[in-house]
Design a protein around this motif. Sequence first.
Motif, mmCIF file in Angstrom:
data_model
loop_
_atom_site.group_PDB
_atom_site.id
_atom_site.type_symbol
_atom_site.label_atom_id
_atom_site.label_comp_id
_atom_site.label_asym_id
_atom_site.label_seq_id
_atom_site.Cartn_x
_atom_site.Cartn_y
_atom_site.Cartn_z
ATOM 1 N N GLU A 181 -4.544 0.430 -11.111
ATOM 2 C CA GLU A 181 -3.264 -0.076 -10.607
ATOM 3 C C GLU A 181 -2.759 0.793 -9.461
ATOM 4 O O GLU A 181 -2.256 0.304 -8.456
ATOM 5 C CB GLU A 181 -2.239 -0.110 -11.743
ATOM 6 C CG GLU A 181 -0.884 -0.661 -11.291
ATOM 7 C CD GLU A 181 0.114 -0.663 -12.429
ATOM 8 O OE1 GLU A 181 1.281 -0.980 -12.171
ATOM 9 O OE2 GLU A 181 -0.272 -0.349 -13.563
ATOM 10 N N GLN A 182 -2.913 2.122 -9.603
ATOM 11 C CA GLN A 182 -2.465 3.044 -8.559
ATOM 12 C C GLN A 182 -3.246 2.824 -7.260
ATOM 13 O O GLN A 182 -2.686 2.854 -6.168
ATOM 14 C CB GLN A 182 -2.632 4.484 -9.029
ATOM 15 C CG GLN A 182 -2.092 5.510 -8.045
ATOM 16 C CD GLN A 182 -0.597 5.338 -7.831
ATOM 17 O OE1 GLN A 182 0.147 5.114 -8.778
ATOM 18 N NE2 GLN A 182 -0.154 5.421 -6.575
ATOM 19 N N GLN A 183 -4.565 2.544 -7.386
ATOM 20 C CA GLN A 183 -5.371 2.279 -6.203
ATOM 21 C C GLN A 183 -4.910 1.007 -5.507
ATOM 22 O O GLN A 183 -4.852 0.926 -4.279
ATOM 23 C CB GLN A 183 -6.850 2.166 -6.591
ATOM 24 C CG GLN A 183 -7.468 3.475 -7.058
ATOM 25 C CD GLN A 183 -8.903 3.274 -7.516
ATOM 26 O OE1 GLN A 183 -9.392 2.150 -7.597
ATOM 27 N NE2 GLN A 183 -9.577 4.372 -7.815
ATOM 28 N N SER A 184 -4.575 -0.021 -6.333
ATOM 29 C CA SER A 184 -4.096 -1.295 -5.767
ATOM 30 C C SER A 184 -2.810 -1.100 -4.996
ATOM 31 O O SER A 184 -2.635 -1.624 -3.898
ATOM 32 C CB SER A 184 -3.901 -2.317 -6.894
ATOM 33 O OG SER A 184 -3.351 -3.501 -6.400
ATOM 34 N N ILE A 185 -1.886 -0.318 -5.565
ATOM 35 C CA ILE A 185 -0.604 -0.051 -4.904
ATOM 36 C C ILE A 185 -0.825 0.714 -3.611
ATOM 37 O O ILE A 185 -0.214 0.443 -2.588
ATOM 38 C CB ILE A 185 0.330 0.727 -5.857
ATOM 39 C CG1 ILE A 185 0.791 -0.181 -6.998
ATOM 40 C CG2 ILE A 185 1.537 1.268 -5.108
ATOM 41 C CD1 ILE A 185 1.606 0.533 -8.053
ATOM 42 N N ASP B 22 -0.447 -13.848 0.051
ATOM 43 C CA ASP B 22 -0.045 -14.458 -1.219
ATOM 44 C C ASP B 22 -0.325 -13.545 -2.408
ATOM 45 O O ASP B 22 0.498 -13.433 -3.324
ATOM 46 C CB ASP B 22 -0.786 -15.784 -1.424
ATOM 47 C CG ASP B 22 -0.351 -16.852 -0.435
ATOM 48 O OD1 ASP B 22 0.613 -16.600 0.314
ATOM 49 O OD2 ASP B 22 -0.975 -17.924 -0.410
ATOM 50 N N HIS B 23 -1.476 -12.905 -2.407
ATOM 51 C CA HIS B 23 -1.885 -12.126 -3.583
ATOM 52 C C HIS B 23 -1.776 -10.629 -3.355
ATOM 53 O O HIS B 23 -2.318 -9.840 -4.141
ATOM 54 C CB HIS B 23 -3.328 -12.503 -3.958
ATOM 55 C CG HIS B 23 -3.506 -13.966 -4.225
ATOM 56 N ND1 HIS B 23 -2.923 -14.607 -5.308
ATOM 57 C CD2 HIS B 23 -4.164 -14.931 -3.523
ATOM 58 C CE1 HIS B 23 -3.231 -15.895 -5.281
ATOM 59 N NE2 HIS B 23 -3.973 -16.117 -4.205
ATOM 60 N N THR B 24 -1.076 -10.237 -2.298
ATOM 61 C CA THR B 24 -0.841 -8.811 -2.091
ATOM 62 C C THR B 24 0.098 -8.292 -3.176
ATOM 63 O O THR B 24 1.199 -8.810 -3.332
ATOM 64 C CB THR B 24 -0.200 -8.556 -0.713
ATOM 65 O OG1 THR B 24 -1.043 -9.114 0.297
ATOM 66 C CG2 THR B 24 -0.027 -7.072 -0.464
ATOM 67 N N PRO B 25 -0.313 -7.296 -3.955
ATOM 68 C CA PRO B 25 0.564 -6.780 -5.017
ATOM 69 C C PRO B 25 1.838 -6.171 -4.418
ATOM 70 O O PRO B 25 1.841 -5.740 -3.257
ATOM 71 C CB PRO B 25 -0.286 -5.697 -5.696
ATOM 72 C CG PRO B 25 -1.680 -5.978 -5.274
ATOM 73 C CD PRO B 25 -1.602 -6.591 -3.913
ATOM 74 N N PRO B 26 2.912 -6.143 -5.187
ATOM 75 C CA PRO B 26 4.143 -5.515 -4.686
ATOM 76 C C PRO B 26 3.900 -4.056 -4.321
ATOM 77 O O PRO B 26 3.189 -3.347 -5.040
ATOM 78 C CB PRO B 26 5.112 -5.622 -5.873
ATOM 79 C CG PRO B 26 4.567 -6.709 -6.722
ATOM 80 C CD PRO B 26 3.083 -6.659 -6.555
ATOM 81 N N ILE C 296 8.569 -1.834 -7.049
ATOM 82 C CA ILE C 296 8.476 -1.796 -8.508
ATOM 83 C C ILE C 296 9.799 -1.292 -9.073
ATOM 84 O O ILE C 296 10.358 -0.294 -8.605
ATOM 85 C CB ILE C 296 7.323 -0.875 -8.960
ATOM 86 C CG1 ILE C 296 6.003 -1.308 -8.295
ATOM 87 C CG2 ILE C 296 7.197 -0.868 -10.468
ATOM 88 C CD1 ILE C 296 5.566 -2.706 -8.635
ATOM 89 N N PHE C 297 10.318 -1.990 -10.086
ATOM 90 C CA PHE C 297 11.624 -1.617 -10.643
ATOM 91 C C PHE C 297 11.565 -0.241 -11.298
ATOM 92 O O PHE C 297 10.668 0.058 -12.081
ATOM 93 C CB PHE C 297 12.079 -2.644 -11.674
ATOM 94 C CG PHE C 297 13.340 -2.232 -12.388
ATOM 95 C CD1 PHE C 297 14.562 -2.285 -11.754
ATOM 96 C CD2 PHE C 297 13.284 -1.747 -13.695
ATOM 97 C CE1 PHE C 297 15.722 -1.895 -12.398
ATOM 98 C CE2 PHE C 297 14.439 -1.353 -14.351
ATOM 99 C CZ PHE C 297 15.657 -1.429 -13.696
ATOM 100 N N ALA D 149 16.570 -6.710 -5.992
ATOM 101 C CA ALA D 149 15.342 -7.496 -5.851
ATOM 102 C C ALA D 149 14.367 -7.313 -7.015
ATOM 103 O O ALA D 149 13.918 -8.298 -7.605
ATOM 104 C CB ALA D 149 14.668 -7.182 -4.522
ATOM 105 N N PRO D 150 14.018 -6.077 -7.396
ATOM 106 C CA PRO D 150 13.080 -5.933 -8.509
ATOM 107 C C PRO D 150 13.620 -6.470 -9.835
ATOM 108 O O PRO D 150 12.848 -6.885 -10.693
ATOM 109 C CB PRO D 150 12.869 -4.407 -8.589
ATOM 110 C CG PRO D 150 13.247 -3.897 -7.241
ATOM 111 C CD PRO D 150 14.369 -4.783 -6.792
#
Length: 449
Positions: A2-6, A214-218, A223-224, A362-363
Motif C-alpha cells: 500500500e505504501q508503494q502504491s501511495i 480513474d484508478h489512481t489511488p488517493p 487519506i483521512f 473531503a476525506p
Amino acid sequence: MEQQSISRTDQSIESIPFWQAFLFWLKLGFISFGGPAGQIALMHQELVEQKRWISEKRFLHALNYCMLLPGPEAQQLATYIGWLMHRTWGGLVAGILFVLPSLFLLIALSWIYVQFGDVPIIAGLFYGIKPAVTAIVFHATYRIGSRSLKNKMLWGIAAAAFVAIFFLKLPFPLIILTAAALGYLLSKKYPSFFASNNTHQSSQTNHVAAVIDDHTPPPAHAIFRWAHLIKILLIAGLLWCVPLIALVMYFGWQHDYTQMAWFFTKAALLTFGGAYAVLPYVYQGAIENYGWLSPTQMIDGLALGESTPGPLIMVVAFVGFLGAFNASLLGSEHLFLAGAFGAIIVTWFTFLFSFVFILAGAPVIESTHNQLKFTAPLTAITAAVVGVILNLALFFGYHVLWPNGFDQAFNFEAALMIIAALIALFKFQINVIYLIFASALCGLALYLI
C-alpha cells in the motif's frame, strides 16, 4: 505494498508542475464568466480534455461531492482539484485565485456605481440591465427546478417553501432547516422520492490516460487522519474567531461591520444549491433587516456579479461595499475605504468555510457519498431552494415593473425587455454576458430618448 502504491501516486501527481498549475488558476480567475455551469464547463475543457491532469470520472466524483456542500460549487471544485494535485497549498491557491480578481473588480465597479450611478449614461445602462437580471433569475428558477423537482414530493416541498417565504415571511434559515428535517424523515418511509440522480453526465470521449486517472489511488494527503482534521479545524477556527473578536472589540457587536461578519458567516453555512440559493437570504437580511442597501441597488449588484468573472456569490462584496458606503462607517471623508473594507469583510466570512469544507471535509464526506440518510436532506433542501428563488424572481420583478410602488404606473418598457430576455434565454440559450450587454445598450437608448 500500500505504501508503494501511495508513493507512486504522489510521484505521478507531482509531475504536474506547481507553477504551471498556479498560472492556470490565475488565468481561470480572470476568465471564469458564465456562472457555475460555465465555470465548471471551462474547468472540464481545460483540465480533463486538454491538459489531462485529471480524468473524467475523477472530475465528476469531485464535482458531485462539491455539490453536496454549502457554498459556490465551482470555486470549491477548483479548490478540491488544486488540493488533490498539490496538497493544502494547491487548494488555497486555486480557491483564492478563483475569487481574488472578482473581488478587486467588484470593489472598483462598486465605487464607479456609487460615484457615477446618477450620470445619464450609467443610469441608462442599469435601466436596461434590471429587466435582464429579472429574466435571468426566472430562468435560474426553471433550470434548478427542472433538474431537482423529479416527483410530487419534491414539488410539494418547493411549493411549501414558496408559501413560507412569500406569504408567511418566515426566515430563510428556518425554511432550509425544516426542509432538511422533512427530507430525512420522509426518506425513511419513501426512499425512492429522495434517491439521488447524477445530473452531471459523463461526456462520451475516448479515454486517454490522465495524470490523476480513474484508478489512481488517493494520494497520501487525501487519506483521512484525525490529526489533520483537528489541525485544519483549529486553524479555521482561529481565522474565523480572531477577525470577529477584533471587530467586536474595536467597533462593538451592534456595529454594521461586526453584523456583516456574523450575517455572512450564517449565509456561508446555508448556501446549499449555489449562489441563487443564498440570494433570498441575503436580500431578506441585507435589505429588510439591516437596510444596508435598497432593492434597486441589490438588482444592480446582481447585474455586476453576473457581468464579472468569479463565483456569482461575489455579489456579497457589492452588498458589503454599499452597506458600508451608505452608512459612512469610517466617516464621510473615507467613503471608498469604508466600502472596500466592508467588501473584504463579507468576502472573508463568506468564503472561509468553502476552504474548510474541502481541506478538512473531503476525506470524511467522500465516505458518505450516495448514502440516503445524508443525501435525502440535501435533496429536500434543493427542492425548497426552488421555492425561495421563485420568490426572489417575483421580488425583483415587482421592483422593476413597479419601481415607484404597486399603486404607481406600470413600466411597460421594462415588461417588454423582460419578455425579450426570457425568449433569448429559453428559446435561444443566449449567453448571460451577451444578454446583459445587449440589454444595457437597449436601456441606454431608451433612457437617452
